[in-house]
Design an enzyme around this catalytic site. Structure first.
Site, PDB file in Angstrom:
ATOM      1  N   ASP A 190      -5.933  10.921  16.276  1.00  0.00           N
ATOM      2  CA  ASP A 190      -6.295   9.496  16.307  1.00  0.00           C
ATOM      3  C   ASP A 190      -7.461   9.239  17.244  1.00  0.00           C
ATOM      4  O   ASP A 190      -7.912  10.123  17.956  1.00  0.00           O
ATOM      5  CB  ASP A 190      -5.127   8.666  16.849  1.00  0.00           C
ATOM      6  N   LYS A 245      -9.097   4.591  13.497  1.00  0.00           N
ATOM      7  CA  LYS A 245      -9.999   3.531  13.033  1.00  0.00           C
ATOM      8  C   LYS A 245     -11.445   3.973  13.139  1.00  0.00           C
ATOM      9  O   LYS A 245     -11.827   4.608  14.111  1.00  0.00           O
ATOM     10  CB  LYS A 245      -9.827   2.305  13.932  1.00  0.00           C
ATOM     11  N   MET A 301      -1.432  -2.477  23.671  1.00  0.00           N
ATOM     12  CA  MET A 301      -2.110  -3.136  22.540  1.00  0.00           C
ATOM     13  C   MET A 301      -2.127  -4.658  22.705  1.00  0.00           C
ATOM     14  O   MET A 301      -1.998  -5.398  21.727  1.00  0.00           O
ATOM     15  CB  MET A 301      -1.406  -2.777  21.211  1.00  0.00           C
TER      16      MET A 301
HETATM   17  N1  SAH Z   1       1.751   6.476  22.124  1.00  0.00           N
HETATM   18  C1  SAH Z   1       0.813   5.917  23.067  1.00  0.00           C
HETATM   19  C2  SAH Z   1       0.610   4.433  22.817  1.00  0.00           C
HETATM   20  C3  SAH Z   1      -0.014   4.115  21.481  1.00  0.00           C
HETATM   21  S1  SAH Z   1      -0.428   2.440  21.309  1.00  0.00           S
HETATM   22  C4  SAH Z   1       1.266   6.195  24.498  1.00  0.00           C
HETATM   23  O1  SAH Z   1       2.404   6.642  24.702  1.00  0.00           O
HETATM   24  O2  SAH Z   1       0.486   6.003  25.413  1.00  0.00           O
HETATM   25  C5  SAH Z   1      -2.088   2.400  21.898  1.00  0.00           C
HETATM   26  C6  SAH Z   1      -2.157   1.641  23.200  1.00  0.00           C
HETATM   27  O3  SAH Z   1      -1.880   2.487  24.297  1.00  0.00           O
HETATM   28  C7  SAH Z   1      -3.503   1.056  23.520  1.00  0.00           C
HETATM   29  O4  SAH Z   1      -3.739  -0.150  22.831  1.00  0.00           O
HETATM   30  C8  SAH Z   1      -3.355   0.805  25.010  1.00  0.00           C
HETATM   31  O5  SAH Z   1      -2.557  -0.320  25.261  1.00  0.00           O
HETATM   32  C9  SAH Z   1      -2.569   2.022  25.438  1.00  0.00           C
HETATM   33  N2  SAH Z   1      -3.425   3.094  25.963  1.00  0.00           N
HETATM   34  C10 SAH Z   1      -3.478   4.361  25.530  1.00  0.00           C
HETATM   35  N3  SAH Z   1      -4.331   5.107  26.286  1.00  0.00           N
HETATM   36  C11 SAH Z   1      -4.793   4.270  27.243  1.00  0.00           C
HETATM   37  C12 SAH Z   1      -5.698   4.426  28.343  1.00  0.00           C
HETATM   38  N4  SAH Z   1      -6.280   5.579  28.633  1.00  0.00           N
HETATM   39  N5  SAH Z   1      -5.946   3.342  29.121  1.00  0.00           N
HETATM   40  C13 SAH Z   1      -5.374   2.168  28.866  1.00  0.00           C
HETATM   41  N6  SAH Z   1      -4.524   1.963  27.839  1.00  0.00           N
HETATM   42  C14 SAH Z   1      -4.227   2.999  27.048  1.00  0.00           C
END
Ligand code: SAH
Length: 248
Positions: A36, A58, A173
């Protein structure tokens, strides 16, 4: 023919050093890597050069690949005997539809394993100096989706109830929906002076944090032009970042 297998792997929160040893091990034997948007290039390079790499996130201005198509690629490659690594940001089973993919793979009778990852929900606040619990500040935490269109969700988030039932709220998100989230929490009785942090691109060199209260965060976020990916933390624990910030 060699039997294929699918590994649903967490890539951690963007900083490659936060990848697990197990994730590294399965990446090194991958024939196919399906990834992704939030998976960094450095991590992808840990897979063999000859492995097929398929981007399913995306594209700018366009939508991501439809979920059925992602599942079809996963099962088709595994059926042809390949070791398929499905790499997802953070942890594979926290949002991001990892569970749906696991169900598809299971229903197709393909062997699979789940490799947990360090989730951004905890690691990003930590890199901003915010512990999600502390005996004096918070004894409960909820990780919530702030998806822009609650109408699309089968289980819409009950912001007003969360406002009074959980100490620390961690919203993923949530950038596009920030205003509605803040309003929902205030409507649910959360004090407008409650601390809130927005942490953009956490754990990376481009990490940025915006600190405010429910009352002024919208203005601050607009001024700083906050963009996803960002983790939003709401609750008294946010105040600890004044002392605990360590990552520069
Ligand atoms: N499975 C992932 C979450 C997926 S949803 C996890 O466990 O982290 C995607 C969301 O994760 C983004 O919209 C944001 O809110 C968060 N996210 C992921 N990586 C990030 C990062 N490096 N900094 C800030 N937010 C992050």
């Amino acid at each position: 023919m060699k039997k294929g297998k699918v590994y649903l792997v967490g890539a951690g929160p963007s900083n490659p050093e936060l990848l697990t040893l197990k994730a590294l091990k399965v990446l090194r034997k991958a024939d196919v890597v399906i990834y992704d948007r939030l998976v960094t290039k450095i991590i992808l390079k840990l897979a063999p050069a000859k492995a097929e790499k398929i981007y399913v996130g995306k594209r700018s201005g366009k939508h991501r690949m439809p979920q059925e198509k992602i599942c079809a690629i996963l099962t088709q490659r595994a059926r042809s005997g390949k070791v398929v690594v499905r790499l997802k940001g953070g942890d594979p089973f926290l949002f991001g539809r990892g569970a749906e993919e696991a169900l598809e793979v299971k229903r197709a009778a393909i062997p699979f394993e789940v490799v947990p990852g360090i989730t951004s929900a905890l690691a990003v606040p930590e890199y901003a100096g915010i512990p999600v619990t502390h005996r004096d500040y918070a004894s409960s935490v909820a990780i919530v989706t702030g998806h822009e269109d609650p109408a699309k969700l089968k289980n819409p988030v009950k912001w007003e109830k969360l406002a009074s039932s959980v100490d620390t709220l961690i919203v993923l998100m949530g950038v596009k929906n920030l205003e509605a989230i803040v309003q929902g929490l205030i409507k649910g009785g959360r004090d407008h002076k409650t601390n809130i942090a927005i942490i953009e691109r956490g754990t990376t060199k481009r990490q940025r944090k915006i600190i405010g209260t429910l009352q002024d965060i919208i203005e601050k976020a607009n001024k700083s032009r906050v963009k996803p990916p960002a983790v939003i933390v709401i609750g008294d624990v946010v105040s600890l970042q004044q002392e605990l910030s360590w990552f520069k």
